[in-house]
Scaffold this active site. Sequence first.
Site, PDB file in Angstrom:
ATOM      1  N   ARG A 264      36.378  -1.150  21.283  1.00 17.02           N
ATOM      2  CA  ARG A 264      36.525   0.310  21.243  1.00 17.02           C
ATOM      3  C   ARG A 264      35.161   0.941  21.509  1.00 17.02           C
ATOM      4  NH1 ARG A 264      38.987   2.177  15.746  1.00 17.02           N
ATOM      5  NH2 ARG A 264      40.934   1.314  16.562  1.00 17.02           N
TER       6      ARG A 264
ATOM      7  N   ARG B  57      33.124   6.906  11.783  1.00 17.68           N
ATOM      8  CA  ARG B  57      33.781   6.641  13.068  1.00 17.68           C
ATOM      9  C   ARG B  57      33.466   7.742  14.079  1.00 17.68           C
ATOM     10  NH1 ARG B  57      38.042   3.051  12.616  1.00 17.68           N
ATOM     11  NH2 ARG B  57      37.539   1.526  11.011  1.00 17.68           N
TER      12      ARG B  57
ATOM     13  N   LYS C 142      36.284   3.261   6.081  1.00 12.91           N
ATOM     14  CA  LYS C 142      35.981   4.144   7.204  1.00 12.91           C
ATOM     15  C   LYS C 142      35.848   5.594   6.739  1.00 12.91           C
ATOM     16  CE  LYS C 142      40.113   2.796   8.832  1.00 12.91           C
ATOM     17  NZ  LYS C 142      41.279   2.623   9.716  1.00 12.91           N
TER      18      LYS C 142
ATOM     19  N   LYS D 282      35.832   9.580   8.530  1.00 13.61           N
ATOM     20  CA  LYS D 282      36.058  10.262   9.806  1.00 13.61           C
ATOM     21  C   LYS D 282      35.724  11.754   9.729  1.00 13.61           C
ATOM     22  CE  LYS D 282      39.614   7.008  11.289  1.00 13.61           C
ATOM     23  NZ  LYS D 282      41.023   6.778  11.672  1.00 13.61           N
TER      24      LYS D 282
ATOM     25  N   CYS E 229      51.052   5.073  19.024  1.00 13.02           N
ATOM     26  CA  CYS E 229      49.942   4.146  18.802  1.00 13.02           C
ATOM     27  C   CYS E 229      50.165   2.886  19.629  1.00 13.02           C
ATOM     28  CB  CYS E 229      49.841   3.800  17.328  1.00 13.02           C
ATOM     29  SG  CYS E 229      51.173   2.724  16.785  1.00 13.02           S
TER      30      CYS E 229
ATOM     31  N   CYS F 111      48.312  -5.270  18.151  1.00 14.04           N
ATOM     32  CA  CYS F 111      47.933  -4.842  16.802  1.00 14.04           C
ATOM     33  C   CYS F 111      48.484  -5.818  15.753  1.00 14.04           C
ATOM     34  CB  CYS F 111      48.461  -3.430  16.525  1.00 14.04           C
ATOM     35  SG  CYS F 111      48.075  -2.935  14.838  1.00 14.04           S
TER      36      CYS F 111
ATOM     37  N   CYS G 120      53.607   1.333  12.321  1.00 16.92           N
ATOM     38  CA  CYS G 120      53.541   1.010  10.884  1.00 16.92           C
ATOM     39  C   CYS G 120      53.026   2.246  10.137  1.00 16.92           C
ATOM     40  CB  CYS G 120      52.650  -0.217  10.634  1.00 16.92           C
ATOM     41  SG  CYS G 120      50.887   0.146  10.548  1.00 16.92           S
TER      42      CYS G 120
ATOM     43  N   CYS H 165      48.406   5.572  13.080  1.00 21.27           N
ATOM     44  CA  CYS H 165      47.280   5.793  13.997  1.00 21.27           C
ATOM     45  C   CYS H 165      47.564   6.903  15.001  1.00 21.27           C
ATOM     46  CB  CYS H 165      46.952   4.500  14.728  1.00 21.27           C
ATOM     47  SG  CYS H 165      46.365   3.217  13.604  1.00 21.27           S
TER      48      CYS H 165
HETATM   49 FE1  SRM Z   1      44.104   3.076  13.636  1.00 22.24          FE
HETATM   50  C1  SRM Z   1      43.944   0.108  12.077  1.00 22.24           C
HETATM   51  C2  SRM Z   1      44.536   1.511  16.496  1.00 22.24           C
HETATM   52  C3  SRM Z   1      43.477   5.967  15.163  1.00 22.24           C
HETATM   53  C4  SRM Z   1      44.657   4.762  10.643  1.00 22.24           C
HETATM   54  N1  SRM Z   1      44.157   1.114  14.131  1.00 22.24           N
HETATM   55  C5  SRM Z   1      44.040   0.043  13.292  1.00 22.24           C
HETATM   56  C6  SRM Z   1      43.947  -1.252  14.112  1.00 22.24           C
HETATM   57  C7  SRM Z   1      42.510  -1.537  14.371  1.00 22.24           C
HETATM   58  C8  SRM Z   1      44.717  -2.454  13.535  1.00 22.24           C
HETATM   59  C9  SRM Z   1      43.984  -3.403  12.618  1.00 22.24           C
HETATM   60  O1  SRM Z   1      43.345  -2.971  11.657  1.00 22.24           O
HETATM   61  O2  SRM Z   1      44.111  -4.601  12.856  1.00 22.24           O
HETATM   62  C10 SRM Z   1      44.678  -0.792  15.415  1.00 22.24           C
HETATM   63  C11 SRM Z   1      44.326  -1.554  16.689  1.00 22.24           C
HETATM   64  C12 SRM Z   1      45.546  -1.636  17.580  1.00 22.24           C
HETATM   65  C13 SRM Z   1      45.284  -2.259  18.893  1.00 22.24           C
HETATM   66  O3  SRM Z   1      45.929  -3.283  19.206  1.00 22.24           O
HETATM   67  O4  SRM Z   1      44.495  -1.738  19.659  1.00 22.24           O
HETATM   68  C14 SRM Z   1      44.420   0.688  15.382  1.00 22.24           C
HETATM   69  N2  SRM Z   1      43.902   3.591  15.474  1.00 22.24           N
HETATM   70  C15 SRM Z   1      44.217   2.826  16.554  1.00 22.24           C
HETATM   71  C16 SRM Z   1      44.227   3.633  17.819  1.00 22.24           C
HETATM   72  C17 SRM Z   1      43.782   2.869  19.053  1.00 22.24           C
HETATM   73  C18 SRM Z   1      45.641   4.210  18.010  1.00 22.24           C
HETATM   74  C19 SRM Z   1      45.968   4.743  19.361  1.00 22.24           C
HETATM   75  O5  SRM Z   1      47.021   4.327  19.840  1.00 22.24           O
HETATM   76  O6  SRM Z   1      45.245   5.544  19.921  1.00 22.24           O
HETATM   77  C20 SRM Z   1      43.304   4.785  17.393  1.00 22.24           C
HETATM   78  C21 SRM Z   1      41.862   4.514  17.660  1.00 22.24           C
HETATM   79  C22 SRM Z   1      41.009   5.642  17.195  1.00 22.24           C
HETATM   80  C23 SRM Z   1      39.570   5.557  17.590  1.00 22.24           C
HETATM   81  O7  SRM Z   1      39.312   5.679  18.787  1.00 22.24           O
HETATM   82  O8  SRM Z   1      38.721   5.418  16.715  1.00 22.24           O
HETATM   83  C24 SRM Z   1      43.555   4.809  15.894  1.00 22.24           C
HETATM   84  N3  SRM Z   1      43.996   5.015  12.998  1.00 22.24           N
HETATM   85  C25 SRM Z   1      43.835   6.068  13.840  1.00 22.24           C
HETATM   86  C26 SRM Z   1      44.136   7.290  13.157  1.00 22.24           C
HETATM   87  C27 SRM Z   1      44.134   8.679  13.766  1.00 22.24           C
HETATM   88  C28 SRM Z   1      42.847   9.423  13.593  1.00 22.24           C
HETATM   89  O9  SRM Z   1      41.843   8.874  13.152  1.00 22.24           O
HETATM   90  O10 SRM Z   1      42.841  10.611  13.915  1.00 22.24           O
HETATM   91  C29 SRM Z   1      44.496   6.948  11.863  1.00 22.24           C
HETATM   92  C30 SRM Z   1      45.007   7.917  10.771  1.00 22.24           C
HETATM   93  C31 SRM Z   1      43.910   8.623  10.076  1.00 22.24           C
HETATM   94  C32 SRM Z   1      43.305   7.743   9.036  1.00 22.24           C
HETATM   95  O11 SRM Z   1      42.219   7.250   9.270  1.00 22.24           O
HETATM   96  O12 SRM Z   1      43.947   7.544   7.988  1.00 22.24           O
HETATM   97  C33 SRM Z   1      44.382   5.511  11.777  1.00 22.24           C
HETATM   98  N4  SRM Z   1      44.220   2.532  11.627  1.00 22.24           N
HETATM   99  C34 SRM Z   1      44.512   3.372  10.585  1.00 22.24           C
HETATM  100  C35 SRM Z   1      44.644   2.591   9.388  1.00 22.24           C
HETATM  101  C36 SRM Z   1      44.940   3.145   7.970  1.00 22.24           C
HETATM  102  C37 SRM Z   1      43.689   3.353   7.210  1.00 22.24           C
HETATM  103  C38 SRM Z   1      43.905   3.664   5.753  1.00 22.24           C
HETATM  104  O13 SRM Z   1      43.014   4.224   5.146  1.00 22.24           O
HETATM  105  O14 SRM Z   1      44.946   3.324   5.205  1.00 22.24           O
HETATM  106  C39 SRM Z   1      44.445   1.242   9.750  1.00 22.24           C
HETATM  107  C40 SRM Z   1      44.497   0.011   8.829  1.00 22.24           C
HETATM  108  C41 SRM Z   1      43.198  -0.250   8.150  1.00 22.24           C
HETATM  109  O15 SRM Z   1      42.175   0.346   8.432  1.00 22.24           O
HETATM  110  O16 SRM Z   1      43.227  -1.115   7.282  1.00 22.24           O
HETATM  111  C42 SRM Z   1      44.198   1.236  11.158  1.00 22.24           C
HETATM  112 FE1  SF4 Z   2      48.813  -0.820  14.559  1.00 18.98          FE
HETATM  113 FE2  SF4 Z   2      50.059   0.522  12.645  1.00 18.98          FE
HETATM  114 FE3  SF4 Z   2      47.942   1.590  13.847  1.00 18.98          FE
HETATM  115 FE4  SF4 Z   2      50.186   1.391  15.168  1.00 18.98          FE
HETATM  116  S1  SF4 Z   2      49.896   2.608  13.319  1.00 18.98           S
HETATM  117  S2  SF4 Z   2      48.153   0.785  15.953  1.00 18.98           S
HETATM  118  S3  SF4 Z   2      51.031  -0.485  14.393  1.00 18.98           S
HETATM  119  S4  SF4 Z   2      47.903  -0.203  12.582  1.00 18.98           S
END
Ligand code: SRM
Ligand code: SF4
Length: 569
Positions: free
Chosen positions: A78, A147, A212, A214, A434, A440, A479, A483
């Site tokens: 990323r 981030r 993290k 943000k 997402c 993922c 899930c 995201c």
């Molecule tokens: Fe996310 C984890 C993809 C934005 C909440 N996110 C992941 C992971 C890295 C899976 C992992 O931990 O193994 C995913 C990788 C998937 C893949 O195969 O590429 C992933 N997140 C993404 C992206 C690529 C989604 C997308 O389709 O665009 C976004 C990348 C953002 C970036 O450029 O930095 C992405 N993730 C978000 C957002 C939206 C936002 O930030 O505005 C959220 C919700 C806001 C938040 O932070 O709560 C988000 N991602 C999560 C979470 C839940 C965190 C939590 O506190 O519970 C995880 C799981 C974790 O961190 O344990 C996670």
């Molecule tokens: Fe993966 Fe869940 Fe984030 Fe979708 S919402 S990219 S399934 S961690």
Amino acid sequence: MTQAERPIKLSQLEHIKADSRFLRGTIDLGLADRTTGAISEPDTKLLKFHGSYMQDDRDVRDERRRQKLEPDYGFMVRVRLPGGMLTPQQWLGLDELANRYASNGLRITTRQTFQFHMIRKEHLRDFIGGINAIGLSTLAACGDDVRNVICSVNPKLSSTHAELYDWALKIMNHVKPRTTAYRELWIEKRERTSDGANDEEPLLGPAYLPRKFKFGIAIPPYNDIDVFAQDFGLIAILDEHNKLQGFNLAPGGSMGATAGDPKTYPSLGDLIGFVPPEHLLETCWHAIAVQRDFGDRGERKHARLKYTIDDRGLQWYHDELQSRLPFPIEPPRPYHFDHNGDRYGWVEGDDGRWHLTLQIPAGRIKDVEGRARQTGMREIARVHTGEFRMTCDQNLIIADVAPEDRAAIDALVEQYGLDDYKRASGIRLHALACVALPTCGLAMAESERYLPHILEKFEELLDRYGLRDEPIHFRLSGCPNSCSRSYMGEIGLIGRAIGKYDLRLGADHLGERMNGMYKENIGEAEILAALDEIFGRFAAERSAGEHFGDFVARVGLVEPPKRRPVINY
Ligand code: SRM
Ligand code: SF4
């Protein structure tokens, strides 16, 4: 009492981070080991801070297990791209790296940047090195740190946007990790990294943050970044001449939750005050420091700022932050949002330059049969003299175009089929998904790959009621981590198992109200039957100009979650 003084059992990851010599671990040895496509488990945790996740292709996982082969490992990378801005030369650089090393083109994320998938271990150094060679970085794109700082891309306010974009860069630079491990591994490509004895992390500390963190900057009237979904939202306050006065502070948002664990939940941030621009960097520094000192380092599921705030109170957070600042946090100032999605097509900026927002379904830029989006964007990057801006809705803006250059851009957009926005239905224009399967590791259901199919089904229903152009915000995630910020969708589908989703409804159009649960863990037939009925009611009973989410909430089909009570400023 700070975290260090509290008698808690630190999570295993806290030990890994603290013992890592500022994020070195044994990543160097792991990269050199050619007997496996993987690196060690502790190193996978540290690698995240460098902007990369180890993943495996889940489509072939079972088959490889049957064949007694190790999983098909690859690395997601990323980019850190504060404010989502890229030059045409950088676009061409990323495009070339994607073609050479990645499996699935370029992927615009919901935080305004790019991801690349399935980079093989032996190419990781060249890939990340290549990103640095074009003036970008991946440091802190993932991991327990600050981030990518996101920022509204309001094209109408070109000059204000430029100023606010600059603030996104400044915040990122002010608070990013200082470790030299990144340079040693990916730029100098040292075979053996140093012991890190001279490194220091004055803000983050040797164990970095509990989780993290943000930041996002919204420029009213656009809330196109979902400012209240950030750990620390910043709302730019402009005067009547669009001059920047300062920032409202809105801490306590984030979406992630764990299925079946009511102690985890999505939450929106709430206002605690206002600071003028000259105090912004110090405010951000201490906002992080409070969470560094008080965030839960024992239970990672409870380690985001929202839980610190909810355990101790919003007023406590305000007071603790205030106690560290040598200037007063002022009461929040009035502002107004009118929208939280992208606006498509050409828009003229206040400086007479033009900006074209294109719709990129699920942010995926890749050539597929009959549609050469990646080639098209490459051709545009070759002639474009302005810049590109990514949006938090996974779309892109061809920005800063002189009036006389518009025709050439239009011709390429049309030639390569990048003009979907002219024909797409309202719901398609406002859909986010997402990544989910196959990369993922946390996906419980399909998302990006399911989006085209489910949109067609939704459109069939909407057509029945004359609602094709209705701008319904739809967010799909594989899930409950959400995201795609699926708790902010007027319709949210959240994966629970293969083919099963929670159907959530009733968020507003401004990003100020989350949706509520309508039906849990249901399959496609039930989802469509439910929406068929609700779309029918909406068409018949809505009041003039009422949005779908507002209708659903008004007639009581769901109970949207409550915001925190307002504090004393
Ligand atoms: Fe996310 C984890 C993809 C934005 C909440 N996110 C992941 C992971 C890295 C899976 C992992 O931990 O193994 C995913 C990788 C998937 C893949 O195969 O590429 C992933 N997140 C993404 C992206 C690529 C989604 C997308 O389709 O665009 C976004 C990348 C953002 C970036 O450029 O930095 C992405 N993730 C978000 C957002 C939206 C936002 O930030 O505005 C959220 C919700 C806001 C938040 O932070 O709560 C988000 N991602 C999560 C979470 C839940 C965190 C939590 O506190 O519970 C995880 C799981 C974790 O961190 O344990 C996670
Ligand atoms: Fe993966 Fe869940 Fe984030 Fe979708 S919402 S990219 S399934 S961690």
